[in-house]
Motif scaffolding. Structure first.
Motif, PDB file in Angstrom:
ATOM      1  N   GLY A  88       0.817  -1.213   0.000  1.00 42.08           N
ATOM      2  CA  GLY A  88       0.000   0.000   0.000  1.00 42.08           C
ATOM      3  C   GLY A  88       0.847   1.258   0.000  1.00 42.08           C
ATOM      4  O   GLY A  88       0.352   2.352   0.270  1.00 42.08           O
ATOM      5  N   ALA A  89       2.127   1.118  -0.310  1.00 35.81           N
ATOM      6  CA  ALA A  89       3.088   2.214  -0.197  1.00 35.81           C
ATOM      7  C   ALA A  89       2.942   3.257  -1.299  1.00 35.81           C
ATOM      8  O   ALA A  89       2.417   2.990  -2.375  1.00 35.81           O
ATOM      9  CB  ALA A  89       4.507   1.664  -0.221  1.00 35.81           C
ATOM     10  N   SER A  90       3.468   4.417  -1.017  1.00 34.02           N
ATOM     11  CA  SER A  90       3.567   5.477  -2.007  1.00 34.02           C
ATOM     12  C   SER A  90       4.518   5.031  -3.109  1.00 34.02           C
ATOM     13  O   SER A  90       5.539   4.389  -2.828  1.00 34.02           O
ATOM     14  CB  SER A  90       4.120   6.738  -1.351  1.00 34.02           C
ATOM     15  OG  SER A  90       4.538   7.660  -2.329  1.00 34.02           O
ATOM     16  N   PRO A  91       4.237   5.399  -4.360  1.00 34.23           N
ATOM     17  CA  PRO A  91       5.199   5.101  -5.427  1.00 34.23           C
ATOM     18  C   PRO A  91       6.576   5.687  -5.141  1.00 34.23           C
ATOM     19  O   PRO A  91       7.589   5.096  -5.523  1.00 34.23           O
ATOM     20  CB  PRO A  91       4.570   5.735  -6.669  1.00 34.23           C
ATOM     21  CG  PRO A  91       3.114   5.765  -6.378  1.00 34.23           C
ATOM     22  CD  PRO A  91       3.010   6.007  -4.896  1.00 34.23           C
ATOM     23  N   ALA A  92       6.626   6.815  -4.449  1.00 31.87           N
ATOM     24  CA  ALA A  92       7.917   7.421  -4.102  1.00 31.87           C
ATOM     25  C   ALA A  92       8.734   6.486  -3.215  1.00 31.87           C
ATOM     26  O   ALA A  92       9.963   6.509  -3.239  1.00 31.87           O
ATOM     27  CB  ALA A  92       7.702   8.761  -3.402  1.00 31.87           C
ATOM     28  N   ALA A  93       8.072   5.626  -2.457  1.00 33.27           N
ATOM     29  CA  ALA A  93       8.760   4.647  -1.607  1.00 33.27           C
ATOM     30  C   ALA A  93       8.947   3.312  -2.314  1.00 33.27           C
ATOM     31  O   ALA A  93       9.990   2.674  -2.181  1.00 33.27           O
ATOM     32  CB  ALA A  93       7.971   4.447  -0.313  1.00 33.27           C
ATOM     33  N   TYR A  94       7.946   2.870  -3.077  1.00 34.87           N
ATOM     34  CA  TYR A  94       8.071   1.529  -3.643  1.00 34.87           C
ATOM     35  C   TYR A  94       8.941   1.450  -4.887  1.00 34.87           C
ATOM     36  O   TYR A  94       9.538   0.407  -5.154  1.00 34.87           O
ATOM     37  CB  TYR A  94       6.713   0.856  -3.848  1.00 34.87           C
ATOM     38  CG  TYR A  94       5.879   1.239  -5.048  1.00 34.87           C
ATOM     39  CD1 TYR A  94       6.300   0.988  -6.368  1.00 34.87           C
ATOM     40  CD2 TYR A  94       4.598   1.768  -4.875  1.00 34.87           C
ATOM     41  CE1 TYR A  94       5.500   1.295  -7.457  1.00 34.87           C
ATOM     42  CE2 TYR A  94       3.794   2.073  -5.966  1.00 34.87           C
ATOM     43  CZ  TYR A  94       4.251   1.826  -7.257  1.00 34.87           C
ATOM     44  OH  TYR A  94       3.453   2.112  -8.338  1.00 34.87           O
ATOM     45  N   VAL A  95       9.085   2.518  -5.656  1.00 39.88           N
ATOM     46  CA  VAL A  95       9.919   2.435  -6.860  1.00 39.88           C
ATOM     47  C   VAL A  95      11.387   2.170  -6.496  1.00 39.88           C
ATOM     48  O   VAL A  95      12.004   1.256  -7.064  1.00 39.88           O
ATOM     49  CB  VAL A  95       9.743   3.669  -7.775  1.00 39.88           C
ATOM     50  CG1 VAL A  95      10.748   3.656  -8.911  1.00 39.88           C
ATOM     51  CG2 VAL A  95       8.321   3.718  -8.342  1.00 39.88           C
ATOM     52  N   PRO A  96      11.988   2.897  -5.536  1.00 41.05           N
ATOM     53  CA  PRO A  96      13.370   2.569  -5.155  1.00 41.05           C
ATOM     54  C   PRO A  96      13.496   1.144  -4.590  1.00 41.05           C
ATOM     55  O   PRO A  96      14.495   0.462  -4.814  1.00 41.05           O
ATOM     56  CB  PRO A  96      13.714   3.612  -4.086  1.00 41.05           C
ATOM     57  CG  PRO A  96      12.777   4.742  -4.333  1.00 41.05           C
ATOM     58  CD  PRO A  96      11.516   4.119  -4.860  1.00 41.05           C
ATOM     59  N   LYS A  97      12.471   0.702  -3.898  1.00 45.12           N
ATOM     60  CA  LYS A  97      12.462  -0.661  -3.350  1.00 45.12           C
ATOM     61  C   LYS A  97      12.458  -1.689  -4.494  1.00 45.12           C
ATOM     62  O   LYS A  97      13.140  -2.717  -4.420  1.00 45.12           O
ATOM     63  CB  LYS A  97      11.213  -0.804  -2.476  1.00 45.12           C
ATOM     64  CG  LYS A  97      11.194  -1.970  -1.562  1.00 45.12           C
ATOM     65  CD  LYS A  97       9.999  -1.793  -0.628  1.00 45.12           C
ATOM     66  CE  LYS A  97       9.637  -3.041   0.081  1.00 45.12           C
ATOM     67  NZ  LYS A  97       8.463  -2.875   0.931  1.00 45.12           N
ATOM     68  N   LEU A  98      11.718  -1.391  -5.548  1.00 42.62           N
ATOM     69  CA  LEU A  98      11.684  -2.264  -6.724  1.00 42.62           C
ATOM     70  C   LEU A  98      13.050  -2.347  -7.395  1.00 42.62           C
ATOM     71  O   LEU A  98      13.449  -3.412  -7.868  1.00 42.62           O
ATOM     72  CB  LEU A  98      10.664  -1.755  -7.743  1.00 42.62           C
ATOM     73  CG  LEU A  98       9.219  -2.163  -7.545  1.00 42.62           C
ATOM     74  CD1 LEU A  98       8.311  -1.363  -8.472  1.00 42.62           C
ATOM     75  CD2 LEU A  98       9.037  -3.650  -7.777  1.00 42.62           C
ATOM     76  N   GLU A  99      13.754  -1.217  -7.454  1.00 51.10           N
ATOM     77  CA  GLU A  99      15.093  -1.210  -8.050  1.00 51.10           C
ATOM     78  C   GLU A  99      15.993  -2.220  -7.356  1.00 51.10           C
ATOM     79  O   GLU A  99      16.703  -2.997  -8.009  1.00 51.10           O
ATOM     80  CB  GLU A  99      15.734   0.175  -7.952  1.00 51.10           C
ATOM     81  CG  GLU A  99      15.186   1.174  -8.910  1.00 51.10           C
ATOM     82  CD  GLU A  99      15.704   2.581  -8.638  1.00 51.10           C
ATOM     83  OE1 GLU A  99      16.754   2.739  -7.978  1.00 51.10           O
ATOM     84  OE2 GLU A  99      15.048   3.519  -9.105  1.00 51.10           O
ATOM     85  N   GLY A 100      15.946  -2.210  -6.024  1.00 58.08           N
ATOM     86  CA  GLY A 100      16.767  -3.155  -5.262  1.00 58.08           C
ATOM     87  C   GLY A 100      16.339  -4.595  -5.480  1.00 58.08           C
ATOM     88  O   GLY A 100      17.177  -5.468  -5.700  1.00 58.08           O
ATOM     89  N   ALA A 101      15.049  -4.840  -5.452  1.00 64.00           N
ATOM     90  CA  ALA A 101      14.535  -6.206  -5.632  1.00 64.00           C
ATOM     91  C   ALA A 101      14.817  -6.733  -7.038  1.00 64.00           C
ATOM     92  O   ALA A 101      15.091  -7.914  -7.223  1.00 64.00           O
ATOM     93  CB  ALA A 101      13.040  -6.248  -5.347  1.00 64.00           C
ATOM     94  N   ALA A 102      14.752  -5.851  -8.024  1.00 64.64           N
ATOM     95  CA  ALA A 102      14.986  -6.255  -9.412  1.00 64.64           C
ATOM     96  C   ALA A 102      16.469  -6.255  -9.763  1.00 64.64           C
ATOM     97  O   ALA A 102      16.860  -6.791 -10.799  1.00 64.64           O
ATOM     98  CB  ALA A 102      14.235  -5.322 -10.358  1.00 64.64           C
ATOM     99  N   ALA A 103      17.295  -5.640  -8.909  1.00 68.17           N
ATOM    100  CA  ALA A 103      18.741  -5.530  -9.129  1.00 68.17           C
ATOM    101  C   ALA A 103      19.048  -4.884 -10.482  1.00 68.17           C
ATOM    102  O   ALA A 103      19.873  -5.376 -11.250  1.00 68.17           O
ATOM    103  CB  ALA A 103      19.413  -6.898  -9.003  1.00 68.17           C
ATOM    104  N   ILE A 104      18.366  -3.754 -10.748  1.00 70.55           N
ATOM    105  CA  ILE A 104      18.603  -3.008 -11.975  1.00 70.55           C
ATOM    106  C   ILE A 104      18.728  -1.524 -11.640  1.00 70.55           C
ATOM    107  O   ILE A 104      18.359  -1.094 -10.544  1.00 70.55           O
ATOM    108  CB  ILE A 104      17.481  -3.228 -13.025  1.00 70.55           C
ATOM    109  CG1 ILE A 104      16.108  -2.845 -12.472  1.00 70.55           C
ATOM    110  CG2 ILE A 104      17.485  -4.675 -13.510  1.00 70.55           C
ATOM    111  CD1 ILE A 104      14.969  -2.990 -13.478  1.00 70.55           C
ATOM    112  N   SER A 105      19.234  -0.759 -12.587  1.00 75.87           N
ATOM    113  CA  SER A 105      19.428   0.676 -12.367  1.00 75.87           C
ATOM    114  C   SER A 105      18.103   1.428 -12.456  1.00 75.87           C
ATOM    115  O   SER A 105      17.110   0.908 -12.972  1.00 75.87           O
ATOM    116  CB  SER A 105      20.388   1.238 -13.410  1.00 75.87           C
ATOM    117  OG  SER A 105      19.755   1.280 -14.684  1.00 75.87           O
ATOM    118  N   SER A 106      18.122   2.658 -11.987  1.00 71.27           N
ATOM    119  CA  SER A 106      16.939   3.527 -12.077  1.00 71.27           C
ATOM    120  C   SER A 106      16.502   3.690 -13.527  1.00 71.27           C
ATOM    121  O   SER A 106      15.304   3.630 -13.825  1.00 71.27           O
ATOM    122  CB  SER A 106      17.234   4.908 -11.490  1.00 71.27           C
ATOM    123  OG  SER A 106      17.523   4.814 -10.130  1.00 71.27           O
TER     124      SER A 106
END
Length: 194
Positions: free
Chosen positions: A93-111
């Motif tokens: 239920g997170a803000s996109p401002a919080a979940y997008v950086p989290k996705l970067e880490g989980a996906a192990a890819i650059s911004s």
């Protein structure tokens, strides 16, 4: 498709999975090469099943409720996209401002790589990263309308003011029906499974 017609305001009222237009729009997105944000897999039949793909909120339901986003906008197809179940759980239920950086880490890819994957869903990544719902919504409505026009091979009826989130008849009170579906897997708010 020469006989097909489509009005822009239809994007504001497409909310149910049973609608052929709802399913068709997501099929068009997947046909254009949209990938899952976390696993960066295309949605071919095998991956669609393996990833347990469904249509999920871009701006999560909880975030929308906390930020007083009207239900008709929250539940519009404009705020939905195909994603894997595990990706949806990571978003929660997170803000996109919080979940997008989290996705970067989980996906192990650059911004930049993640922005390209999200952008393939016709999402303005700057608006998403800033959690700017209005900018996201207006840009995605335009982009989805252009996708429909491309598929039809002709211009759609533009019956919504370009700068307005809703148009006249599409005001929130026009959708007084109940939106919350207890069967909707997008109502998941827990974190990623470990």
């Amino acid at each position: 498709m020469s006989g097909a017609t489509f009005a822009e305001s239809r994007l504001l009222s497409l909310r149910t999975r049973q609608s052929a237009a709802y399913k068709g729009l997501h099929a068009l997105l997947m046909a254009e090469g949209a990938k899952d944000w976390r696993f960066h897999q295309t949605f071919d039949h095998t991956q669609y099943v393996a990833l347990d793909v469904d249509i999920h909120h871009v701006f999560p339901k909880k975030w929308c409720d906390d930020n007083k986003i009207p239900r008709n906008l929250r539940e519009s197809i404009i705020n939905k996209t195909p994603l894997a179940a595990k990706t949806n759980r990571l978003i929660g239920g997170a803000s996109p401002a919080a979940y997008v950086p989290k996705l970067e880490g989980a996906a192990a890819i650059s911004s930049d790589e993640l922005d390209a994957i999200i952008g393939a869903h016709l999402i303005d990544t700057k608006a998403l990263r800033a959690a700017d719902f209005d900018a996201f919504f207006l840009a995605r409505r335009r982009a989805l309308l252009e996708l429909v026009e491309k598929a039809m091979g002709k211009q759609a009826q533009r019956d919504v003011d370009a700068g307005e989130l809703t148009g006249g008849e599409e005001a929130p009170e026009a959708f007084a029906e109940e939106y919350d579906d207890p069967q909707d897997p997008d109502d998941v708010t827990n974190e990623d499974e470990s």
